[in-house]
Scaffold this motif. Structure first.
Motif, PDB file in Angstrom:
ATOM      1  N   ARG A  66      66.963 -30.401  17.387  1.00  0.00           N
ATOM      2  CA  ARG A  66      65.717 -30.488  18.138  1.00  0.00           C
ATOM      3  C   ARG A  66      65.237 -31.939  18.138  1.00  0.00           C
ATOM      4  NH1 ARG A  66      63.310 -25.906  19.640  1.00  0.00           N
ATOM      5  NH2 ARG A  66      61.288 -26.917  19.865  1.00  0.00           N
ATOM      6  N   SER A  90      72.398 -28.185  23.053  1.00  0.00           N
ATOM      7  CA  SER A  90      73.116 -26.912  22.917  1.00  0.00           C
ATOM      8  C   SER A  90      74.025 -26.951  21.689  1.00  0.00           C
ATOM      9  CB  SER A  90      73.971 -26.645  24.167  1.00  0.00           C
ATOM     10  OG  SER A  90      73.154 -26.526  25.301  1.00  0.00           O
ATOM     11  N   ASP A 120      71.854 -22.286  13.406  1.00  0.00           N
ATOM     12  CA  ASP A 120      71.049 -21.337  12.624  1.00  0.00           C
ATOM     13  C   ASP A 120      71.930 -20.288  11.976  1.00  0.00           C
ATOM     14  OD1 ASP A 120      68.416 -21.396  15.111  1.00  0.00           O
ATOM     15  OD2 ASP A 120      68.819 -22.720  13.408  1.00  0.00           O
ATOM     16  N   HIS A 123      77.086 -15.444  15.225  1.00  0.00           N
ATOM     17  CA  HIS A 123      77.084 -14.039  15.636  1.00  0.00           C
ATOM     18  C   HIS A 123      78.506 -13.639  16.020  1.00  0.00           C
ATOM     19  CE1 HIS A 123      76.676 -10.663  18.498  1.00  0.00           C
ATOM     20  NE2 HIS A 123      75.824 -10.240  17.571  1.00  0.00           N
ATOM     21  N   SER A 139      75.962 -10.740  12.098  1.00  0.00           N
ATOM     22  CA  SER A 139      75.369 -12.077  12.057  1.00  0.00           C
ATOM     23  C   SER A 139      75.565 -12.620  10.660  1.00  0.00           C
ATOM     24  CB  SER A 139      73.881 -12.016  12.406  1.00  0.00           C
ATOM     25  OG  SER A 139      73.676 -11.603  13.736  1.00  0.00           O
ATOM     26  N   SER A 163      79.923 -16.632  18.280  1.00  0.00           N
ATOM     27  CA  SER A 163      78.907 -17.457  18.939  1.00  0.00           C
ATOM     28  C   SER A 163      78.171 -18.264  17.888  1.00  0.00           C
ATOM     29  CB  SER A 163      77.922 -16.580  19.715  1.00  0.00           C
ATOM     30  OG  SER A 163      78.582 -15.796  20.687  1.00  0.00           O
ATOM     31  N   LEU A 165      74.801 -20.030  16.952  1.00  0.00           N
ATOM     32  CA  LEU A 165      73.409 -19.787  17.345  1.00  0.00           C
ATOM     33  C   LEU A 165      72.530 -20.941  16.900  1.00  0.00           C
ATOM     34  CD1 LEU A 165      73.110 -16.050  16.274  1.00  0.00           C
ATOM     35  CD2 LEU A 165      73.847 -16.962  18.472  1.00  0.00           C
ATOM     36  N   GLY A 167      68.429 -21.441  17.746  1.00  0.00           N
ATOM     37  CA  GLY A 167      67.293 -20.971  18.532  1.00  0.00           C
ATOM     38  C   GLY A 167      67.748 -19.879  19.480  1.00  0.00           C
ATOM     39  N   SER A 168      67.443 -20.054  20.776  1.00  0.00           N
ATOM     40  CA  SER A 168      67.860 -19.072  21.789  1.00  0.00           C
ATOM     41  C   SER A 168      69.163 -19.469  22.456  1.00  0.00           C
ATOM     42  CB  SER A 168      66.761 -18.944  22.855  1.00  0.00           C
ATOM     43  OG  SER A 168      66.544 -20.199  23.507  1.00  0.00           O
ATOM     44  N   SER A 169      69.749 -20.582  22.045  1.00  0.00           N
ATOM     45  CA  SER A 169      70.991 -21.060  22.659  1.00  0.00           C
ATOM     46  C   SER A 169      72.179 -20.617  21.821  1.00  0.00           C
ATOM     47  CB  SER A 169      70.985 -22.591  22.777  1.00  0.00           C
ATOM     48  OG  SER A 169      69.897 -23.014  23.549  1.00  0.00           O
ATOM     49  N   GLN A 170      73.314 -20.537  22.490  1.00  0.00           N
ATOM     50  CA  GLN A 170      74.531 -20.178  21.786  1.00  0.00           C
ATOM     51  C   GLN A 170      75.735 -20.758  22.507  1.00  0.00           C
ATOM     52  OE1 GLN A 170      74.387 -15.887  21.873  1.00  0.00           O
ATOM     53  NE2 GLN A 170      75.734 -15.789  23.627  1.00  0.00           N
TER      54      GLN A 170
END
Length: 997
Positions: A66, A90, A120, A123, A139, A163, A165, A167-170
């Protein structure tokens, strides 16, 4: 200010961000840009853009991170406007993703290398490839790199999607793999017909494909192969050979896996023989059964001969399945017979019968055929036989048959004008009604003429002579000869050959001797005059020729056995393909060995020994031998570039064909590797070894069958570092528990070092056994971080280190106290400083009397007290001090204390009756834990009333007092051990109610 309308996108790139903005309406002279990590004001990248530019790329960023970007636009008149936007790169996908079953039919093990940058977590989604259904969702933590999927279907293909991960990105990557198949059971194979077999089995659901291979055991060939998809439980094999044994093998397949399953054998039904006939055989009193061989195979035929019209069995014969006829001998003349032929294949049979047949009548006896000394006539005679007459036939091989029929009573007949030296056959049969007996056959010869142009030749052979000649103008039955030893006149050999022979060879003769041959033509028992010829045999080559190494590197000894027959001398020829020089030596007939000296080491030599006898000579086969090679020097063994390798080097000493590097485990001395290297090589890398092992290397110099060993060298492979190193504090606050997993290979032990963070003191070293997987490091400082390193040790070599940093649990504060300094709104907390280190203290004050929020203060690691202010009066509080080091913390015991209560307010007194006095008051602040009301007689100063009330009380009535009496009242507010009192107030009780009335 001016609104720039900032927007950020990554366009699918995990290490870049594209910043875009709207140009201000009044325009801008330029833009400055600053990118920093979110929460940190330190710029990581700075940039600038000119007017009319509305976008800017930031490259070389960390995936999944970030960032905060500030854009400052310079407007007219040097005014500026700034805006800030946050963005996130990403994530990057995992690397080196692999999925392995390890041969298991129900498990798949996933491995991957961590994705670059931040994340993070991961998955994992496992799908069944055929049904496209999701089998498992998982996960895992961001530091995980493996995952085990169990409870899967055997022989099935799965697809794994991993995947990364943030945040909301993968970011995802996928891989496919199969589980190992399970083997079907209860395989059965049985015949369906003479050309088909039916196979069935159970448990076929655990394989994607079934492979069936049907083998013809008779021809040892594969007849049919079949691959079927999952679920097939039976199959019929068509177009097979009847009466044949077959073997069926079943294999289960799934992806790259093949599991060999059960097998079974069975026979097809045989076919019955066709065209079964029974007819007269050539032999007397014999019948021959014939049949057509049916298609397919069989074990054998069972042939049953049946006699008479009722078909009673008289003979049983078993014959090979390839036969198509059987002859029955010794039957009764003139009887009726039939035959049944049964084909037998394994446990199955098929039969057929013939028509009836008859035996023949008897043949005349006493038949003779005589030449009577004449080469041109033969006299036939016989004894009388039962029958109507005779049929005669005389047949030479080169002329037509001469047939004659004679009535009963004639017993001789003369044939004239015949050919000399010719074999004639005379046949006579007895005729009776429709039957003719089997003919009686007899042969005889006319006298022959002698052979012509007889010669005797040895044709280069030492133990044989060949005689050759031309045949006489007329025929003969053959030739006979006698071979004599010329000098001694001893008979050596007799021989007899057929008439079509024009030569004969006499074997096993004595080499080098002269022989004479006498030969005559034969016709049956008759011989012609003899012819003679003479010649010599070749001498025999020496036997047992050997070339032996004397263990002297420069010498070879030749040995040979004396050959049979006459020998004049021996000639020896020694040479090598490596050297042009050749040695020739001649020795006497009684010499049987010779030593060649001054030869080269490690060279192959060839020897030929030739024997001389008369005009002929014969040589032995070549004998060969190597001289001994020299041993290698300066053999060295060092670790290779990888832990599985050893580097072997040596100095070439000369001689020999090649070298054999022998590797053995030093403790067992058993050779585990033989590597052949060509001559001239001076080094070798041995791969695929066990890391951390002690090996012994010996190099063998080879020259033919001879070997010379070097000195033995000892070496170690470098051990692999331990895996999955972890360190965690133990509850004693002065120790760290270090754990690791054993890596593949061997080792002598482990070496650990523990270094205190920020200290210049030398590291503390520990040693662990080779089978250890954990060590507890004690006597450490509480709340202190340590760098723990570990190496695997094998001999003098260490593996690469594995390092990890961990902290001990901080020590809890002691002697904690919570003191009321005499205040209603303050408390004082102090404690003793515990040993070791900590990052800070976290002090928590809990309100036990009210529902107010806990008060938390973070203090420096050296603090030892704190004063709490603005507290609720008359309240009970608890305090706890926690020492914090990183993620670890240790708390003291809880200590409680009260604040001083405030004195009640607005105390009022009243007398509701002559014997009662009422006190009323108001609570100050939040009130008190309770109230104590005391009543005193003012005149006597005696204590006449005492009442303890709860904190909810606001009044109390004292009864049974004296009317018209002055009393003094005080109300105390209590909180724990503390209290605060109102001043004493006085009041009179009322007089008696009657008097007042």
């Amino acid at each position: 200010g001016t609104f720039l309308n900032l927007s950020v996108s990554d366009h699918g790139r995990s290490d870049s961000l594209l910043l875009s903005w709207d140009e201000p309406e009044e325009g801008a002279k330029g833009y400055s840009l600053a990118l920093s990590s979110l929460g940190s004001r330190t710029p990581l990248q700075n940039g600038s853009a000119g007017p009319n530019i509305t976008s800017f790329w930031f490259h070389g960023l960390t995936p999944g991170m970030r960032y905060e970007i500030e854009v400052t636009a310079t407007l007219a008149c040097m005014e500026t406007t700034s805006q800030t936007v946050t963005a996130q790169t990403s994530p990057s996908p995992v690397r080196n993703l692999s999925l392995s079953s390890g041969g298991s039919s129900a498990m798949l093990h996933a491995y991957w290398a961590h994705a670059h940058g931040q994340r993070d977590g991961y998955h994992l989604a496992l799908y069944h490839s055929d049904s496209q259904t999701l089998v498992r969702n998982a996960s895992v933590l961001p530091n995980a790199s493996t995952f085990l999927f169990d409870g899967l279907l055997a022989g099935s293909e799965y697809a794994l999607k991993v995947s990364t991960l943030v945040g909301s990105s993968q970011a995802s990557t996928s891989i496919h793999q199969w589980t190992a198949p399970s083997i079907p059971t209860q395989l059965r194979l049985s015949p369906g017909s003479s050309t088909s077999l039916v196979a069935s089995w159970a448990g076929a659901g655990g394989a994607a494909w079934l492979h069936l291979a049907l083998h013809n055991l008779l021809t040892q060939t594969v007849t049919t192969t079949l691959s079927a998809r999952r679920g097939l439980t039976s199959y019929t094999f068509q177009h097979l050979h009847p009466g044949t044994q077959y073997w069926l093998g079943l294999s289960a397949m799934a992806g790259p896996y093949t599991m060999v399953g059960p097998n079974a054998t069975a026979w097809t039904y045989p076919l019955s023989p066709g065209n079964v006939t029974l007819s007269t055989a050539e032999e007397q009193n014999s019948l021959q059964a014939r049949w057509s061989t049916p298609a397919g195979g069989r074990d054998f035929y069972l042939v049953t001969l049946q006699e008479g019209e009722d078909g009673a069995p008289t003979r049983n014969i078993s014959v090979n399945g390839d036969n198509d006829h059987v002859t029955f001998h010794g039957l009764s003349p003139g009887k009726q017979y039939s035959v049944q032929v049964t084909a037998v294949a394994g446990p199955y049979r098929a039969s057929a019968r013939s028509m009836a047949a008859w035996t023949q009548p008897l043949t005349p006896s006493g038949v003779s055929l005589s030449s009577q000394g004449s080469p041109y006539s033969l006299l036939a005679s016989w004894e009388e036989a039962m029958g109507e007459g005779y049929v005669l036939a005389l047949s030479p091989m080169e002329h037509p048959v001469k047939n004659s029929s004679l009535l009963r009573g004639v017993t001789n007949f003369t044939y004239k004008g015949l050919r000399p030296g010719t074999l004639y056959t005379f046949e006579i049969s007895t005729v009776a009604g429709p039957y003719t007996s089997s003919p009686w056959c007899i042969t005889n010869w006319t006298y022959p003429l002698p052979p012509q142009q007889l010669t005797l030749s040895n044709q280069g052979h030492s133990t044989s002579l060949q005689a050759s000649w031309k045949a006489a103008p007329t025929g003969s039955t053959g030739y006979t000869g006698t071979l004599w030893e010329t000098k001694s006149q001893e008979r050596v050999r007799n021989t007899t050959v057929g008439s079509n022979w024009m030569n004969v060879t006499f074997e096993d003769l004595v080499p080098g001797r002269q022989y004479t041959l006498e030969m005559a033509a034969m016709a049956g028992p008759y011989r012609s005059p003899v012819r003679s010829a003479t010649n010599w045999t070749y001498p025999l080559a020496p036997a047992g020729v050997t070339l032996t190494n004397t263990r002297h590197p420069l010498g070879l000894t030749a040995f040979w056995d004396k050959a049979a027959g006459d020998v004049d001398q021996f000639h020896l020829q020694l040479y090598s393909k490596s050297h042009p020089a050749q040695r020739n030596v001649s020795v006497g007939p009684n010499t049987h060995n010779f030593t060649f000296l001054g030869l080269s080491p490690g060279i192959q030599y060839f020897l030929k020994v030739t024997v001389l006898a008369g005009p002929y000579r014969s040589s032995s086969h070549f004998a060969t031998e190597w001289t001994y090679p020299l041993s290698l020097a300066n053999v060295s063994v060092q670790p290779g570039q990888r832990p599985q390798e050893l580097h072997v080097s040596w100095v070439e000493s000369g001689g020999g064909r090649d070298h054999l590097v022998q590797l053995s485990v030093a403790e067992s001395l058993s050779i585990i590797r033989n590597v052949s290297v060509p001559r001239g090589a001076t080094q070798l890398d041995l791969e695929g070894l066990v890391p951390g092992s002690r090996y012994r290397v010996e190099i063998i110099s080879q020259a033919g069958p001879h070997r010379t060993s070097s000195q033995t060298a000892i070496g170690y492979t470098v051990p692999l570092p331990p895996l999955s190193l972890s360190a965690s504090p133990v509850s004693t606050a002065r120790a760290l528990a270090v754990h690791w997993e054993t890596s593949p290979g061997q080792r002598d032990g482990y070496l650990l070092s523990v270094h205190k963070e920020g200290s210049s003191a030398p590291a503390r070293n520990l040693v662990a056994g080779k089978d250890s997987t954990n060590v507890t490091v004690a006597q450490l400082e509480p709340g202190t971080c340590y760098l723990v390193g570990i190496w695997a040790v094998a001999g003098p070599y260490h593996s690469l280190p594995k390092n990890i940093t961990s902290c001990t649990v901080p020590a809890a504060p002691t002697n904690l106290s919570l003191i009321n300094p005499g205040s209603s709104s303050e408390l004082y907390t102090c404690w003793s400083k515990p040993p070791g280190r900590r990052d800070h203290y976290r002090v928590t004050l809990y309100s036990l009397s009210t529902q107010s929020r806990d008060r938390v203060q973070t203090l420096s690691p050296d603090a030892q007290n704190i004063t709490w202010t603005h507290l609720e009066a008359g309240s009970r509080f608890a305090v706890q001090v926690t020492a914090v080091k990183g993620l670890f913390k240790t708390s003291s015991i809880n200590v409680t204390q009260w604040t001083h209560p405030l004195a009640p307010a607005n105390l009022t007194l009243g007398s509701p009756s002559a014997s009662a006095l009422q006190a009323s008051w108001a609570a100050t602040g939040r009130g008190a834990e309770g109230y104590v009301v005391d009543v005193y007689d003012t005149a006597s100063h005696s204590h006449v009333g005492h009442m303890v009330l709860s904190g909810d009380a606001r009044s109390h009535i004292f009864r049974n007092l004296s009317p018209g009496t002055r009393y003094s009242v005080a109300v105390r507010a209590t909180a724990g051990p503390f209290h605060s009192s109102t001043p004493n107030f006085t009041h009179y009780t009322r007089e008696y109610d009657a008097l007042l009335a």
